[in-house]
Design a protein around this motif. Structure first.
Motif, short mmCIF file in Angstrom:
data_model
loop_
_atom_site.label_atom_id
_atom_site.label_comp_id
_atom_site.label_asym_id
_atom_site.label_seq_id
_atom_site.Cartn_x
_atom_site.Cartn_y
_atom_site.Cartn_z
N PRO A 116 -56.99 56.48 -7.96
CA PRO A 116 -56.58 56.77 -9.34
C PRO A 116 -55.62 55.72 -9.89
O PRO A 116 -55.06 54.91 -9.15
CB PRO A 116 -55.86 58.11 -9.19
N LEU A 117 -55.41 55.77 -11.20
CA LEU A 117 -54.23 55.13 -11.77
C LEU A 117 -53.02 55.92 -11.29
O LEU A 117 -53.06 57.15 -11.24
CB LEU A 117 -54.29 55.16 -13.30
N LYS A 118 -51.94 55.24 -10.97
CA LYS A 118 -50.81 55.94 -10.35
C LYS A 118 -49.50 55.41 -10.90
O LYS A 118 -49.30 54.21 -11.05
CB LYS A 118 -50.86 55.78 -8.83
N HIS A 119 -48.58 56.34 -11.15
CA HIS A 119 -47.25 56.00 -11.66
C HIS A 119 -46.24 57.01 -11.10
O HIS A 119 -46.60 58.11 -10.69
CB HIS A 119 -47.23 56.03 -13.18
N PHE A 120 -44.98 56.60 -11.15
CA PHE A 120 -43.90 57.44 -10.63
C PHE A 120 -42.75 57.41 -11.62
O PHE A 120 -42.49 56.42 -12.30
CB PHE A 120 -43.43 56.89 -9.28
N SER A 121 -42.04 58.55 -11.72
CA SER A 121 -40.80 58.59 -12.48
C SER A 121 -39.81 59.46 -11.72
O SER A 121 -40.15 60.56 -11.26
CB SER A 121 -41.02 59.15 -13.88
N ALA A 122 -38.60 58.98 -11.56
CA ALA A 122 -37.63 59.63 -10.68
C ALA A 122 -37.03 60.90 -11.28
O ALA A 122 -36.77 61.87 -10.55
CB ALA A 122 -36.51 58.66 -10.32
N TYR A 123 -36.83 60.92 -12.60
CA TYR A 123 -36.09 62.04 -13.18
C TYR A 123 -36.35 62.14 -14.67
O TYR A 123 -36.42 61.12 -15.37
CB TYR A 123 -34.59 61.84 -12.94
N LYS A 124 -36.48 63.37 -15.14
CA LYS A 124 -36.60 63.61 -16.57
C LYS A 124 -36.07 65.00 -16.89
O LYS A 124 -36.46 66.00 -16.27
CB LYS A 124 -38.06 63.50 -17.02
N ARG A 125 -35.17 65.08 -17.85
CA ARG A 125 -34.66 66.37 -18.34
C ARG A 125 -35.49 66.78 -19.54
O ARG A 125 -35.70 65.97 -20.47
CB ARG A 125 -33.19 66.24 -18.73
N VAL A 126 -35.98 68.01 -19.56
CA VAL A 126 -36.88 68.45 -20.62
C VAL A 126 -36.38 69.75 -21.23
O VAL A 126 -35.65 70.52 -20.60
CB VAL A 126 -38.32 68.63 -20.10
N ARG A 127 -36.82 69.99 -22.47
CA ARG A 127 -36.55 71.25 -23.15
C ARG A 127 -37.86 71.80 -23.69
O ARG A 127 -38.72 71.05 -24.18
CB ARG A 127 -35.57 71.03 -24.31
N PHE A 128 -37.98 73.12 -23.63
CA PHE A 128 -39.16 73.81 -24.13
C PHE A 128 -38.77 74.66 -25.33
O PHE A 128 -37.70 75.28 -25.35
CB PHE A 128 -39.75 74.72 -23.05
N PHE A 129 -39.66 74.72 -26.31
CA PHE A 129 -39.40 75.46 -27.54
C PHE A 129 -40.29 76.70 -27.63
O PHE A 129 -41.27 76.83 -26.88
CB PHE A 129 -39.62 74.54 -28.75
N PRO A 130 -39.97 77.65 -28.49
CA PRO A 130 -40.74 78.90 -28.56
C PRO A 130 -42.22 78.64 -28.85
O PRO A 130 -42.56 77.77 -29.66
CB PRO A 130 -40.09 79.67 -29.71
N PRO A 131 -43.12 79.39 -28.21
CA PRO A 131 -44.56 79.23 -28.49
C PRO A 131 -44.88 79.52 -29.95
O PRO A 131 -44.26 80.37 -30.58
CB PRO A 131 -45.21 80.28 -27.57
N ILE A 132 -45.86 78.78 -30.46
CA ILE A 132 -46.29 78.93 -31.84
C ILE A 132 -47.78 79.26 -31.84
O ILE A 132 -48.58 78.54 -31.23
CB ILE A 132 -46.04 77.63 -32.64
N ALA A 133 -48.16 80.34 -32.52
CA ALA A 133 -49.57 80.70 -32.63
C ALA A 133 -50.23 79.79 -33.66
O ALA A 133 -49.78 79.68 -34.80
CB ALA A 133 -49.71 82.17 -33.04
N GLU A 134 -51.29 79.12 -33.24
CA GLU A 134 -52.02 78.22 -34.13
C GLU A 134 -53.03 79.01 -34.95
O GLU A 134 -53.65 79.96 -34.46
CB GLU A 134 -52.77 77.15 -33.32
N LYS A 135 -53.21 78.60 -36.19
CA LYS A 135 -54.23 79.21 -37.02
C LYS A 135 -55.61 78.77 -36.53
O LYS A 135 -55.77 77.72 -35.94
CB LYS A 135 -54.03 78.83 -38.49
N GLN A 136 -56.61 79.60 -36.82
CA GLN A 136 -57.96 79.29 -36.39
C GLN A 136 -58.46 78.01 -37.03
O GLN A 136 -58.21 77.73 -38.20
CB GLN A 136 -58.92 80.44 -36.76
N GLN A 137 -59.18 77.22 -36.22
CA GLN A 137 -59.76 75.98 -36.73
C GLN A 137 -61.08 75.79 -36.02
O GLN A 137 -61.21 75.99 -34.81
CB GLN A 137 -58.84 74.78 -36.44
N THR A 138 -62.11 75.40 -36.74
CA THR A 138 -63.45 75.35 -36.16
C THR A 138 -63.85 73.96 -35.71
O THR A 138 -64.89 73.79 -35.09
CB THR A 138 -64.49 75.84 -37.17
N ASP A 139 -63.07 72.92 -36.01
CA ASP A 139 -63.42 71.57 -35.60
C ASP A 139 -63.43 71.49 -34.08
O ASP A 139 -62.58 72.05 -33.41
CB ASP A 139 -62.40 70.56 -36.13
N ARG A 140 -64.40 70.77 -33.52
CA ARG A 140 -64.48 70.63 -32.05
C ARG A 140 -65.17 69.32 -31.70
O ARG A 140 -66.23 69.01 -32.21
CB ARG A 140 -65.26 71.81 -31.47
#
Length: 234
Positions: free
Chosen positions: A209-233
Motif C-alpha cells: 500500500p501507500l503508507k504514512h505515519f503521524s506521531a500525534y494529533k489532538r482532535v475534537r468532535f462536534f454534535p452529529p447533524i442529520a443531513e437532508k435527503q438528496q438523490t444524487d449518487r
C-alpha cells in the motif's frame, strides 16, 4: 465550527495504509446519498491503526476504561453536498465500553476486538483479532517510522485531510464534523504479516500500500447533524 465540540481525543502512532479500489466494489456498501470521492479518477480504501488516548467529553475528566485504547478502522472517501469526508466500513477497538458507547443504536460500526500494541525501541507491532461466530478478521502489522516530516503531495493531502464523517444508522444520514490541525506525515517502513480485513470488498489488499505515519494529533468532535435527503449518487 458554529457549535461547541462535544468530545476530544488524542490519536497517537497513526499509520495510514491505502490501496486503490474500484468504484464497483465499493458501491453496494455506500449509502445512496453519498458520492464516492475519486482522486484523478481512482477510488481508495484505507486501513488505519492507532492509539486513542485522553478520550473525554467536554468539561469532564477522561472516562475510566476509555481513556486509552487501540483502534483499527477500514474506510473509504466520499463527498456530500461538496464536502469531502470519510465513510467507515468498520471501526474495531479493544475497549468494550468505548465500542458500546459509540455503537448505540448502530450509530457507528464499532466492533470489539482483541488487540495488542508492542513497542521495542523504534519498532511497533500492532495485532488485531476480531471474531463473530464463524467469521474472523485479523490484522498484524510491524512498522518503524522514519525521522523527519514530509512535504505532503496533493494526493497525500486528499487521503488524510478529511474533516467530516458520515454514517447511516437505519434510514437517516448523519454527519459528524471533526477539527484538528493539519497532519504532519512521515515515511514509515512496514511489514503486513496478516490482513483478512474487508474481504467482502472482493479486492486484493495483499499488494504493497501507500503508507504514512503521524506521531500525534489532538482532535475534537462536534454534535452529529442529520443531513437532508438528496438523490444524487455517483
Amino acid at each position: 465550527m458554529n457549535k461547541p465540540w462535544i468530545m476530544t481525543q488524542a490519536w497517537r502512532d497513526v499509520v495510514f495504509l491505502h490501496w486503490p479500489i474500484s468504484v464497483q466494489s465499493l458501491k453496494p456498501f455506500i449509502p445512496q446519498e453519498l458520492q464516492i470521492d475519486l482522486f484523478e479518477g481512482q477510488a481508495w480504501i484505507g486501513i488505519v491503526p492507532f492509539v486513542a488516548d485522553w478520550t473525554r467529553p467536554r468539561f469532564l475528566f477522561p472516562v475510566p476504561f476509555t481513556r486509552k485504547y487501540y483502534e483499527l478502522n477500514v474506510r473509504t472517501y466520499v463527498r456530500h453536498k461538496g464536502r469531502p469526508g470519510v465513510f467507515f466500513f468498520s471501526l474495531d477497538a479493544n475497549s468494550l465500553l468505548a465500542v458500546k458507547a459509540a455503537s448505540i443504536g448502530g450509530f457507528l460500526p464499532y466492533r470489539h476486538a482483541q488487540m495488542k500494541w508492542i513497542k521495542h525501541k523504534d519498532r511497533r507491532l500492532f495485532i488485531s483479532e476480531y471474531e463473530n461466530g464463524d467469521s474472523s478478521e485479523n490484522f498484524r502489522l510491524g512498522f518503524t517510522p522514519t525521522a523527519g516530516t514530509l512535504k505532503a503531495s496533493n494526493h497525500e493531502l486528499w487521503l488524510t485531510e478529511r474533516y467530516y464523517l458520515w454514517t447511516k444508522p437505519k434510514d437517516v444520514l448523519w454527519r459528524v464534523d471533526i477539527e484538528h490541525t493539519p497532519w504532519q506525515l512521515q515515511n514509515v517502513h512496514i511489514e503486513i504479516m496478516e490482513n483478512s480485513l474487508a474481504r467482502y470488498l472482493t479486492e486484493d489488499l495483499s499488494t504493497q500500500p501507500l503508507k504514512h505515519f503521524s506521531a500525534y494529533k489532538r482532535v475534537r468532535f462536534f454534535p452529529p447533524i442529520a443531513e437532508k435527503q438528496q438523490t444524487d449518487r455517483f
